[in-house]
Design an enzyme around this catalytic site. Sequence first.
Site, mmCIF file in Angstrom:
data_model
loop_
_atom_site.group_PDB
_atom_site.id
_atom_site.type_symbol
_atom_site.label_atom_id
_atom_site.label_comp_id
_atom_site.label_asym_id
_atom_site.label_seq_id
_atom_site.Cartn_x
_atom_site.Cartn_y
_atom_site.Cartn_z
ATOM 1 N N MET A 71 5.082 6.029 5.189
ATOM 2 C CA MET A 71 3.883 4.891 6.603
ATOM 3 C C MET A 71 5.354 3.970 6.840
ATOM 4 O O MET A 71 5.677 3.456 7.653
ATOM 5 C CB MET A 71 3.107 3.800 5.422
ATOM 6 C CG MET A 71 2.464 5.029 5.361
ATOM 7 S SD MET A 71 0.862 5.716 5.975
ATOM 8 C CE MET A 71 0.385 4.607 7.334
ATOM 9 N N ASN A 121 6.813 -3.159 -5.353
ATOM 10 C CA ASN A 121 7.388 -2.617 -5.842
ATOM 11 C C ASN A 121 8.761 -2.438 -5.685
ATOM 12 O O ASN A 121 9.215 -2.754 -4.381
ATOM 13 C CB ASN A 121 6.334 -2.107 -3.879
ATOM 14 C CG ASN A 121 6.420 -0.712 -3.603
ATOM 15 O OD1 ASN A 121 7.486 0.064 -4.472
ATOM 16 N ND2 ASN A 121 5.817 -0.500 -2.901
ATOM 17 N N CYS A 124 9.237 2.396 -3.441
ATOM 18 C CA CYS A 124 9.257 3.981 -2.352
ATOM 19 C C CYS A 124 9.866 4.731 -1.927
ATOM 20 O O CYS A 124 10.951 3.972 -1.725
ATOM 21 C CB CYS A 124 8.305 2.283 -0.754
ATOM 22 S SG CYS A 124 8.117 3.528 0.198
ATOM 23 N N GLY A 236 -1.016 7.602 -9.983
ATOM 24 C CA GLY A 236 -1.191 8.907 -9.768
ATOM 25 C C GLY A 236 -1.767 10.145 -10.079
ATOM 26 O O GLY A 236 -2.691 11.441 -10.894
ATOM 27 N N GLY A 237 -2.461 10.039 -9.364
ATOM 28 C CA GLY A 237 -3.469 12.240 -8.443
ATOM 29 C C GLY A 237 -4.623 11.508 -9.415
ATOM 30 O O GLY A 237 -5.652 12.646 -10.059
HETATM 31 O O1 DOR Z 1 4.556 6.516 -0.337
HETATM 32 C C1 DOR Z 1 4.168 5.413 -0.244
HETATM 33 N N1 DOR Z 1 4.066 4.898 0.206
HETATM 34 N N2 DOR Z 1 4.879 4.649 -1.262
HETATM 35 C C2 DOR Z 1 5.120 3.111 -1.191
HETATM 36 O O2 DOR Z 1 5.085 2.505 -2.116
HETATM 37 C C3 DOR Z 1 4.990 2.721 0.275
HETATM 38 C C4 DOR Z 1 4.166 3.848 1.133
HETATM 39 C C5 DOR Z 1 4.678 2.974 2.530
HETATM 40 O O3 DOR Z 1 4.169 1.905 3.491
HETATM 41 O O4 DOR Z 1 5.738 4.056 3.229
#
Ligand code: DOR
Length: 291
Positions: A71, A121, A124, A236-237
């Site tokens: 994202m 966070n 990511c 997670g899952g």
């Molecule tokens: O997998 C993820 N996607 N983890 C994150 O912490 C943020 C999110 C994103 O917005 O891309």
Amino acid sequence: IKEDKISVGGVETDNHLILAAGVLGTTGASLRRMLDLGAGAAVTKSIGPFPKEGHKGPCVYVMEGAVMNAMGLPNPSSDFVNELECLGGKPVIASIFGANPDEFSEVASWFEGKVRGFELNVSCPHAQGYGAQIGSDPDMVRECTRAVAKTGVPTWVKLTPNVTDITEIGIAAEEGGASAVVAINTVKALRISTGLRRPLLGNGTGGLSGPAVFPIALRCVWELYEALSIPVVGCGGVSSADNVIEMIMAGASAVEIGSAVLDGVDIFEKISSELYSDEGEKIGDILGCAH
Ligand code: DOR
């Protein structure tokens, strides 16, 4: 047994099941809906220091037993605070990110007094400057955590599994004053369209979630439980009551549910009815023996 309230790392929640960051946490109304549908607490979509549109699409790819996303942390920044107005007093945790301790501190200041806690966070896997770079550097994790924890608001730190030793990062978060760690964010992953001869996701790599990553998450929870003295929140899952019990047996004090919500928003009610059923009394038994 249905416990009325539990306390995890200083955050009072209505039960052990928490809506994970990112999934349906983008508006006040969707957070409220998940709380009404049985989530014991809800974590917001991650909010950062500047508005961000996110990566170009495709941003999500769904496969058997897993979801891959890139994202790119899309968020409205400080404007999001208005979304919390309809949630006064509800167990909401603000997921926040920044590129350094000052940015974390600034974003946290917008939410003070409006949420039960923060979830930093630092994990990511596909956000340049905001994600793995911070989450794999113990000094950065310690200082970003310190910058937020000094507010006195309970501060959880969500860790990345994309490191050699997750306990090293967990220990840095604990040293910085974290009241809990959350394990795990998504696992760095790649799929390629053989027809188009390019990655399936617009960003190239993405983060994997869903049942495929559950064993990785469980291993991380167990390693962190052994290494830290603060609570560990499993993420997670997780998609069943049995998964929740495994997480608790590995050392989790509560569990976050993300991708499984995409298969049905009744997931919290489904899992709670099994977990807290009279004949089961599963959670009481397990918590009694595991902690
Ligand atoms: O997998 C993820 N996607 N983890 C994150 O912490 C943020 C999110 C994103 O917005 O891309």
